[in-house]
Scaffold this active site. Structure first.
Site, mmCIF file in Angstrom:
data_model
loop_
_atom_site.group_PDB
_atom_site.id
_atom_site.type_symbol
_atom_site.label_atom_id
_atom_site.label_comp_id
_atom_site.label_asym_id
_atom_site.label_seq_id
_atom_site.Cartn_x
_atom_site.Cartn_y
_atom_site.Cartn_z
ATOM 1 N N CYS A 28 91.353 5.174 7.301
ATOM 2 C CA CYS A 28 90.739 3.925 6.850
ATOM 3 C C CYS A 28 89.907 3.388 8.010
ATOM 4 O O CYS A 28 90.010 3.880 9.134
ATOM 5 C CB CYS A 28 91.798 2.909 6.439
ATOM 6 S SG CYS A 28 91.101 1.541 5.470
ATOM 7 N N CYS A 34 89.719 -0.155 8.534
ATOM 8 C CA CYS A 34 90.050 -1.562 8.801
ATOM 9 C C CYS A 34 90.610 -1.796 10.205
ATOM 10 O O CYS A 34 90.397 -2.846 10.782
ATOM 11 C CB CYS A 34 90.991 -2.121 7.734
ATOM 12 S SG CYS A 34 92.568 -1.267 7.607
ATOM 13 N N CYS A 67 87.735 -2.521 5.349
ATOM 14 C CA CYS A 67 87.982 -1.082 5.267
ATOM 15 C C CYS A 67 86.680 -0.299 5.143
ATOM 16 O O CYS A 67 86.693 0.901 4.876
ATOM 17 C CB CYS A 67 88.883 -0.778 4.070
ATOM 18 S SG CYS A 67 90.410 -1.733 4.078
ATOM 19 N N LYS A 124 95.803 1.659 -5.257
ATOM 20 C CA LYS A 124 96.200 0.713 -4.227
ATOM 21 C C LYS A 124 95.728 -0.681 -4.627
ATOM 22 O O LYS A 124 94.534 -0.916 -4.818
ATOM 23 C CB LYS A 124 95.571 1.123 -2.899
ATOM 24 C CG LYS A 124 95.862 0.143 -1.767
ATOM 25 C CD LYS A 124 95.307 0.663 -0.449
ATOM 26 C CE LYS A 124 95.522 -0.341 0.667
ATOM 27 N NZ LYS A 124 94.972 0.130 1.931
ATOM 28 N N ARG A 158 99.565 -6.078 8.302
ATOM 29 C CA ARG A 158 98.318 -6.510 8.943
ATOM 30 C C ARG A 158 98.580 -7.046 10.340
ATOM 31 O O ARG A 158 97.732 -6.937 11.211
ATOM 32 C CB ARG A 158 97.592 -7.500 8.046
ATOM 33 C CG ARG A 158 97.145 -6.746 6.792
ATOM 34 C CD ARG A 158 96.199 -7.495 5.936
ATOM 35 N NE ARG A 158 95.900 -6.692 4.750
ATOM 36 C CZ ARG A 158 95.378 -7.161 3.645
ATOM 37 N NH1 ARG A 158 95.074 -8.436 3.558
ATOM 38 N NH2 ARG A 158 95.135 -6.354 2.626
ATOM 39 N N ARG A 189 90.297 -8.255 0.402
ATOM 40 C CA ARG A 189 89.986 -6.891 -0.019
ATOM 41 C C ARG A 189 89.877 -6.751 -1.544
ATOM 42 O O ARG A 189 89.865 -5.648 -2.061
ATOM 43 C CB ARG A 189 91.062 -5.934 0.479
ATOM 44 C CG ARG A 189 91.330 -5.987 1.986
ATOM 45 C CD ARG A 189 91.805 -4.646 2.492
ATOM 46 N NE ARG A 189 92.569 -4.695 3.726
ATOM 47 C CZ ARG A 189 92.065 -4.977 4.928
ATOM 48 N NH1 ARG A 189 90.786 -5.282 5.070
ATOM 49 N NH2 ARG A 189 92.854 -4.966 5.989
ATOM 50 N N LYS A 192 100.649 2.071 -4.710
ATOM 51 C CA LYS A 192 100.991 1.182 -3.611
ATOM 52 C C LYS A 192 100.618 -0.257 -3.937
ATOM 53 O O LYS A 192 99.502 -0.468 -4.391
ATOM 54 C CB LYS A 192 100.222 1.656 -2.375
ATOM 55 C CG LYS A 192 100.377 0.798 -1.152
ATOM 56 C CD LYS A 192 99.400 1.234 -0.110
ATOM 57 C CE LYS A 192 99.520 0.256 1.044
ATOM 58 N NZ LYS A 192 98.521 0.459 2.031
ATOM 59 N N SER A 250 105.133 -2.921 3.714
ATOM 60 C CA SER A 250 105.709 -3.800 4.736
ATOM 61 C C SER A 250 106.354 -5.061 4.166
ATOM 62 O O SER A 250 107.419 -5.480 4.623
ATOM 63 C CB SER A 250 104.626 -4.174 5.744
ATOM 64 O OG SER A 250 103.524 -4.785 5.096
HETATM 65 C C1 PBG Z 1 94.934 0.304 5.535
HETATM 66 C C2 PBG Z 1 96.334 0.198 5.032
HETATM 67 C C3 PBG Z 1 97.087 -0.943 4.673
HETATM 68 C C4 PBG Z 1 98.396 -0.491 4.402
HETATM 69 C C5 PBG Z 1 98.360 0.899 4.553
HETATM 70 N N1 PBG Z 1 97.097 1.296 4.918
HETATM 71 C C6 PBG Z 1 96.738 -2.379 4.700
HETATM 72 C C7 PBG Z 1 95.742 -2.948 3.788
HETATM 73 O O1 PBG Z 1 95.136 -2.287 2.958
HETATM 74 O O2 PBG Z 1 95.515 -4.148 3.940
HETATM 75 C C8 PBG Z 1 99.566 -1.338 4.033
HETATM 76 C C9 PBG Z 1 100.905 -0.768 4.390
HETATM 77 C C10 PBG Z 1 102.026 -1.738 4.360
HETATM 78 O O3 PBG Z 1 101.862 -2.931 4.032
HETATM 79 O O4 PBG Z 1 103.133 -1.312 4.695
HETATM 80 N N2 PBG Z 1 93.926 -0.030 4.692
#
Ligand code: PBG
Length: 323
Positions: free
Chosen positions: A118, A120, A128, A194, A204, A216, A247, A273
């Site tokens: 990614c 970001c 991203c 996602k 984050r 996003r 996800k 997370s």
């Molecule tokens: C990167 C990414 C994210 C997560 C995994 N890859 C964050 C987002 O998209 O903001 C989240 C993983 C998590 O919250 O455990 N783009």
């Protein structure tokens, strides 16, 4: 009237319950995310995710040596001065993630190494994508950068690259870049469905990847839309993805179950997370039995149709189960 059907009969003993068990969780199903930072001898605890740290590459060997899960998912978290508008450090063949891949593979060649792809974490604005002057996604250079980043990871020995930017066409762009370089054996695990989720909050902080402006929702999926998620995921399959992902996990089990019915590819689910932080917070105040609820959450994700689960509990859960 005494009922003639007594479902309870099959639940009377542990032996009978074992016989009729439909789903089980195994260490084989689990993928451990690891955050990697530059420098040496650096372990940074992540406040929002108690028990999870960012590690410098030199500290990875003892960490991965003992792992009993089959795979790790690597996230590079560069220092702020490495971030640019075009995310160039993400494409460096000698960069943070390629170094981490080589190190892990040296110690544990048997471990599957998957890398998050990614922009970001590598852009100064935290989106991203590479942006136009009026802050819109600039798709062509974005796809080019994502493919370049995936190539750097694949050349360093990643088994699979996992594009998470939710950019249309990213799987095809990565697949063709890898194939052109002769890396036809490197897989693509697509973050196919996602969602634009509040449950990424603690991540984050972990990855310093919160967008500096806006959010996003212009590229990630709306939480209200299951059909749209399936459409997006099936497009990734058509573009050549080897695995699909849903996800977050628990709030989207319906999407996972529906996708299971629609594809023959293996599916991963990301227990993110925020899902981790909620369980930790509830366990900390004594509201729930931590181990029981973690295993129940992971089993539920399996039951809904996941072949593999990406979770910060991966190693701990694997040890619980195999004991
Ligand atoms: C990167 C990414 C994210 C997560 C995994 N890859 C964050 C987002 O998209 O903001 C989240 C993983 C998590 O919250 O455990 N783009």
């Amino acid at each position: 009237m005494f009922p003639t059907s007594l479902p309870r009969r099959n639940r009377r003993s542990e032996a009978l319950r074992r016989l009729s068990r439909e789903t089980s969780l195994s260490a084989d199903d689990l993928i451990l995310p690891l955050f990697v930072v530059p420098g040496r001898d650096r372990e940074e605890r992540i406040e929002a995710m108690p028990g999870v740290s960012r590690w410098s590459v030199d500290l990875l060997p003892p960490l991965v040596e003992e792992l009993c899960v089959p795979a790790v998912l690597l996230f590079g978290v560069p220092d702020a001065d490495e971030r640019t508008s075009c995310a160039s450090a993400a494409l460096d063949p000698e960069g943070l993630v390629p170094q981490a891949i080589r190190t892990v593979k040296e110690v544990r060649p048997d471990l599957a190494v998957i890398t998050d792809v990614c922009l970001c974490g590598w852009t100064d604005h935290g989106h991203c994508a590479i942006l136009t002057e009026d802050a819109e996604v600039d798709l062509a250079p974005t796809l080019d950068a994502l493919a370049g980043s995936a190539l750097a990871h694949a050349q360093a020995g990643a088994d699979m690259v996992a594009p998470s930017a939710m950019m249309d066409g990213q799987v095809a762009a990565i697949r063709s870049r890898l194939d052109d370089a002769g890396l036809t054996d490197t897989g693509v695990l697509s973050y196919a469905a996602k969602f634009a989720s509040g449950f990424y909050g603690p991540f984050r902080e972990a990855a310093h990847s919160a967008p500096q402006f806006g959010d996003r929702s212009g590229y990630q999926l709306p939480p209200s839309n299951r059909r749209e998620a399936i459409r997006d995921a099936l497009l990734d399959e058509a573009e050549g993805a080897d695995w699909l992902m849903v996800k977050p996990a628990l709030p989207y089990l319906d999407v996972l179950a529906e996708l299971r019915a629609q594809t023959r590819l293996p599916i991963a689910a990301y227990h993110v997370s925020g899902e981790y932080a909620m369980l930790e917070a509830a366990a900390r105040v004594g509201a729930i039995d931590r181990r029981r609820c973690v295993l129940e959450a992971l089993l539920s994700i399996k039951r809904a149709g996941a072949d593999a689960i990406i979770t910060y509990y991966a190693e701990e859960a694997a040890r619980w189960i195999s004991r």
